[in-house]
Scaffold this active site. Structure first.
Site, PDB file in Angstrom:
ATOM      1  N   TYR A  55      64.323  77.956   9.145  1.00 39.13           N
ATOM      2  CA  TYR A  55      63.577  78.056   7.882  1.00 39.13           C
ATOM      3  C   TYR A  55      63.879  79.356   7.145  1.00 39.13           C
ATOM      4  O   TYR A  55      63.783  79.398   5.907  1.00 39.13           O
ATOM      5  CB  TYR A  55      62.071  77.837   8.125  1.00 39.13           C
ATOM      6  CG  TYR A  55      61.781  76.373   8.388  1.00 39.13           C
ATOM      7  CD1 TYR A  55      61.853  75.439   7.355  1.00 39.13           C
ATOM      8  CD2 TYR A  55      61.523  75.906   9.667  1.00 39.13           C
ATOM      9  CE1 TYR A  55      61.646  74.087   7.599  1.00 39.13           C
ATOM     10  CE2 TYR A  55      61.309  74.554   9.920  1.00 39.13           C
ATOM     11  CZ  TYR A  55      61.379  73.648   8.882  1.00 39.13           C
ATOM     12  OH  TYR A  55      61.182  72.306   9.113  1.00 39.13           O
ATOM     13  N   ARG A  58      66.729  78.411   5.007  1.00 42.97           N
ATOM     14  CA  ARG A  58      66.255  77.614   3.855  1.00 42.97           C
ATOM     15  C   ARG A  58      65.614  78.533   2.814  1.00 42.97           C
ATOM     16  O   ARG A  58      65.839  78.407   1.627  1.00 42.97           O
ATOM     17  CB  ARG A  58      65.205  76.565   4.280  1.00 42.97           C
ATOM     18  CG  ARG A  58      65.540  75.664   5.460  1.00 42.97           C
ATOM     19  CD  ARG A  58      66.395  74.486   5.036  1.00 42.97           C
ATOM     20  NE  ARG A  58      67.754  74.843   4.721  1.00 42.97           N
ATOM     21  CZ  ARG A  58      68.696  75.189   5.618  1.00 42.97           C
ATOM     22  NH1 ARG A  58      68.442  75.220   6.887  1.00 42.97           N
ATOM     23  NH2 ARG A  58      69.923  75.505   5.232  1.00 42.97           N
ATOM     24  N   GLN A  88      58.253  66.186  -2.325  1.00 42.84           N
ATOM     25  CA  GLN A  88      58.463  66.340  -0.879  1.00 42.84           C
ATOM     26  C   GLN A  88      59.192  67.652  -0.608  1.00 42.84           C
ATOM     27  O   GLN A  88      59.392  68.022   0.540  1.00 42.84           O
ATOM     28  CB  GLN A  88      59.302  65.173  -0.354  1.00 42.84           C
ATOM     29  CG  GLN A  88      58.619  63.830  -0.502  1.00 42.84           C
ATOM     30  CD  GLN A  88      59.613  62.688  -0.346  1.00 42.84           C
ATOM     31  OE1 GLN A  88      59.873  62.210   0.753  1.00 42.84           O
ATOM     32  NE2 GLN A  88      60.194  62.245  -1.450  1.00 42.84           N
ATOM     33  N   ASP A  91      60.817  73.787  -1.756  1.00 39.54           N
ATOM     34  CA  ASP A  91      61.198  74.871  -2.679  1.00 39.54           C
ATOM     35  C   ASP A  91      60.182  74.963  -3.818  1.00 39.54           C
ATOM     36  O   ASP A  91      59.316  74.095  -3.975  1.00 39.54           O
ATOM     37  CB  ASP A  91      62.630  74.660  -3.214  1.00 39.54           C
ATOM     38  CG  ASP A  91      62.751  73.425  -4.110  1.00 39.54           C
ATOM     39  OD1 ASP A  91      62.031  73.346  -5.135  1.00 39.54           O
ATOM     40  OD2 ASP A  91      63.572  72.528  -3.803  1.00 39.54           O
ATOM     41  N   HIS A 106      55.073  68.280   1.778  1.00 38.50           N
ATOM     42  CA  HIS A 106      55.648  68.737   3.056  1.00 38.50           C
ATOM     43  C   HIS A 106      55.612  70.252   3.212  1.00 38.50           C
ATOM     44  O   HIS A 106      56.332  70.791   4.049  1.00 38.50           O
ATOM     45  CB  HIS A 106      57.080  68.195   3.199  1.00 38.50           C
ATOM     46  CG  HIS A 106      57.115  66.698   3.347  1.00 38.50           C
ATOM     47  ND1 HIS A 106      58.229  65.923   3.108  1.00 38.50           N
ATOM     48  CD2 HIS A 106      56.136  65.822   3.735  1.00 38.50           C
ATOM     49  CE1 HIS A 106      57.950  64.647   3.336  1.00 38.50           C
ATOM     50  NE2 HIS A 106      56.688  64.553   3.697  1.00 38.50           N
ATOM     51  N   GLY A 172      65.463  61.520  -6.891  1.00 40.66           N
ATOM     52  CA  GLY A 172      66.140  62.249  -5.820  1.00 40.66           C
ATOM     53  C   GLY A 172      65.519  62.132  -4.458  1.00 40.66           C
ATOM     54  O   GLY A 172      65.512  63.104  -3.706  1.00 40.66           O
ATOM     55  N   THR A 173      65.023  60.946  -4.118  1.00 43.05           N
ATOM     56  CA  THR A 173      64.515  60.767  -2.749  1.00 43.05           C
ATOM     57  C   THR A 173      65.026  59.458  -2.166  1.00 43.05           C
ATOM     58  O   THR A 173      65.071  58.446  -2.864  1.00 43.05           O
ATOM     59  CB  THR A 173      62.971  60.821  -2.680  1.00 43.05           C
ATOM     60  OG1 THR A 173      62.566  60.464  -1.344  1.00 43.05           O
ATOM     61  CG2 THR A 173      62.287  59.915  -3.670  1.00 43.05           C
ATOM     62  N   SER A 174      65.368  59.492  -0.882  1.00 46.62           N
ATOM     63  CA  SER A 174      65.859  58.280  -0.211  1.00 46.62           C
ATOM     64  C   SER A 174      64.705  57.376   0.205  1.00 46.62           C
ATOM     65  O   SER A 174      64.934  56.269   0.688  1.00 46.62           O
ATOM     66  CB  SER A 174      66.681  58.676   1.020  1.00 46.62           C
ATOM     67  OG  SER A 174      65.864  59.393   1.932  1.00 46.62           O
TER      68      SER A 174
HETATM   69  P1  OAD Z   1      67.054  62.759   1.417  1.00 52.16           P
HETATM   70  O1  OAD Z   1      68.152  63.687   1.807  1.00 52.16           O
HETATM   71  O2  OAD Z   1      66.587  61.771   2.422  1.00 52.16           O
HETATM   72  O3  OAD Z   1      67.459  61.942   0.126  1.00 52.16           O
HETATM   73  C1  OAD Z   1      68.042  62.586  -0.976  1.00 52.16           C
HETATM   74  C2  OAD Z   1      68.127  61.616  -2.131  1.00 52.16           C
HETATM   75  O4  OAD Z   1      68.611  62.328  -3.254  1.00 52.16           O
HETATM   76  C3  OAD Z   1      69.090  60.433  -1.890  1.00 52.16           C
HETATM   77  O5  OAD Z   1      68.502  59.249  -2.400  1.00 52.16           O
HETATM   78  C4  OAD Z   1      70.323  60.831  -2.726  1.00 52.16           C
HETATM   79  O6  OAD Z   1      71.031  59.693  -3.231  1.00 52.16           O
HETATM   80  C5  OAD Z   1      69.661  61.604  -3.854  1.00 52.16           C
HETATM   81  N1  OAD Z   1      70.535  62.581  -4.517  1.00 52.16           N
HETATM   82  C6  OAD Z   1      71.559  63.305  -4.018  1.00 52.16           C
HETATM   83  N2  OAD Z   1      72.070  64.115  -4.956  1.00 52.16           N
HETATM   84  C7  OAD Z   1      71.348  63.893  -6.089  1.00 52.16           C
HETATM   85  C8  OAD Z   1      71.374  64.434  -7.413  1.00 52.16           C
HETATM   86  N3  OAD Z   1      72.248  65.366  -7.781  1.00 52.16           N
HETATM   87  N4  OAD Z   1      70.471  63.965  -8.310  1.00 52.16           N
HETATM   88  C9  OAD Z   1      69.561  63.007  -7.954  1.00 52.16           C
HETATM   89  N5  OAD Z   1      69.500  62.471  -6.733  1.00 52.16           N
HETATM   90  C10 OAD Z   1      70.372  62.909  -5.815  1.00 52.16           C
HETATM   91  O7  OAD Z   1      65.837  63.686   0.897  1.00 52.16           O
HETATM   92  P2  OAD Z   1      64.304  63.305   0.708  1.00 52.16           P
HETATM   93  O8  OAD Z   1      64.139  61.884   0.318  1.00 52.16           O
HETATM   94  O9  OAD Z   1      63.704  64.341  -0.144  1.00 52.16           O
HETATM   95  O10 OAD Z   1      60.825  66.215   5.182  1.00 52.16           O
HETATM   96  O11 OAD Z   1      63.762  63.487   2.179  1.00 52.16           O
HETATM   97  C11 OAD Z   1      62.403  63.308   2.419  1.00 52.16           C
HETATM   98  C12 OAD Z   1      61.948  64.214   3.516  1.00 52.16           C
HETATM   99  O12 OAD Z   1      62.807  64.075   4.632  1.00 52.16           O
HETATM  100  C13 OAD Z   1      62.025  65.685   3.194  1.00 52.16           C
HETATM  101  O13 OAD Z   1      60.903  66.152   2.496  1.00 52.16           O
HETATM  102  C14 OAD Z   1      62.107  66.316   4.543  1.00 52.16           C
HETATM  103  C15 OAD Z   1      63.121  65.382   5.149  1.00 52.16           C
HETATM  104  O14 OAD Z   1      63.127  65.238   6.498  1.00 52.16           O
HETATM  105  C16 OAD Z   1      60.451  67.078   6.129  1.00 52.16           C
HETATM  106  O15 OAD Z   1      61.148  68.008   6.485  1.00 52.16           O
HETATM  107  C17 OAD Z   1      59.110  66.784   6.709  1.00 52.16           C
END
Ligand code: OAD
Length: 233
Positions: A55, A58, A88, A91, A106, A172-174
């Site tokens: 961390y 990070r 989520q 930052d 988170h 920007g979330t999976s």
């Molecule tokens: P992920 O890494 O799982 O997903 C990232 C998403 O961002 C994917 O859908 C990518 O396609 C998309 N992406 C990548 N580059 C991008 C860009 N330039 N513009 C827009 N989208 C883009 O990240 P999260 O979904 O945030 O939790 O992950 C959720 C949680 O899992 C996090 O908060 C963290 C992690 O484990 C904890 O640590 C508890």
């Protein structure tokens, strides 16, 4: 006329173009650092220095990063909508771009908390939280992060905001991590749903209008679209 309620639900992708790595893309963080070694309560018990180091890295990157056009477009929407950001991300780039209501599901990398009194939360000054940094009760401070296997204290408040929203923007979330990923299901069926992500939509997002672009381009384009749609009301 009251401003429409807009919730932005963001993930790591919104900060990717600020230089912060996502978790699950190719070369994502979890590939280099296995979750069970750095982001669980068991990891903290086993090797707290390793967790602190992960961390610290990070935090140093976040301190050096700047908000991008997507964070700014989201902040600027406050002129037109009642905006809540549910993120989520750990930052503070939404806040630094000017968003005034940001809920961190988170946790926040710039904060530390006591390991005996979870209500004691304190800023980390600079990039490092050190082994031996203690709370007033004498316990080691830990990063103010929700680890895997821990409850998400803000989840109900976030669900309430989304249930009342007129529009939801998912950026920007999976949508792979629960309970956060389940939040989209609280949206009223009549509310508008937009997705900004360069990849194909995850399951459960079939009805979303998909802006298949990176956030720094897709978010300003979507913001312009939403603002111009207001004059048609
Ligand atoms: P992920 O890494 O799982 O997903 C990232 C998403 O961002 C994917 O859908 C990518 O396609 C998309 N992406 C990548 N580059 C991008 C860009 N330039 N513009 C827009 N989208 C883009 O990240 P999260 O979904 O945030 O939790 O992950 C959720 C949680 O899992 C996090 O908060 C963290 C992690 O484990 C904890 O640590 C508890």
């Amino acid at each position: 006329m009251r401003k429409q309620r807009l919730v932005v639900f963001s993930g790591a992708g919104v900060s990717a173009e600020s230089g912060l790595r996502t978790f699950r893309d190719a070369d994502g963080l979890w590939e280099q650092y296995p979750i069970e070694e750095v982001a669980t309560p068991e990891a903290w018990q086993r090797d707290p220095r390793k967790v602190l180091h992960f961390y610290d890295l990070r935090r140093a990157q976040v301190l050096a990063a700047l908000p991008n056009a997507a964070h700014r477009a989201i902040a600027d929407l406050e002129e037109w909508f009642e905006v809540d950001v549910v993120t989520q991300n750990i930052d503070d780039l939404h806040e630094r771009a000017g968003s005034s209501r940001v809920m961190h599901l988170h946790g926040e990398i710039t904060l530390a908390r006591s390991t005996v009194d979870p209500t004691f939360v304190t800023p980390v000054n600079g990039p490092s939280l050190r082994w031996g940094d203690r709370c007033p009760l004498g316990s080691q401070l830990r990063p103010h992060i929700v680890w895997f296997g821990e409850p998400v204290p803000m989840i109900e408040a976030a669900a309430e905001r989304i249930a009342k929203a007129d529009l939801l923007v998912v950026v920007g979330t999976s949508l792979q991590v629960y309970p956060a990923a389940g939040l989209v299901h609280y949206l009223h069926p009549a509310a508008a749903l937009h997705l900004v992500d360069p990849m194909d939509p995850p399951s459960g997002m079939a009805r979303a209008r998909h802006w298949k672009q990176k956030a720094s381009a897709g978010m300003p384009a979507l913001a312009s679209h939403l603002i111009s749609a207001l004059s048609d009301r």
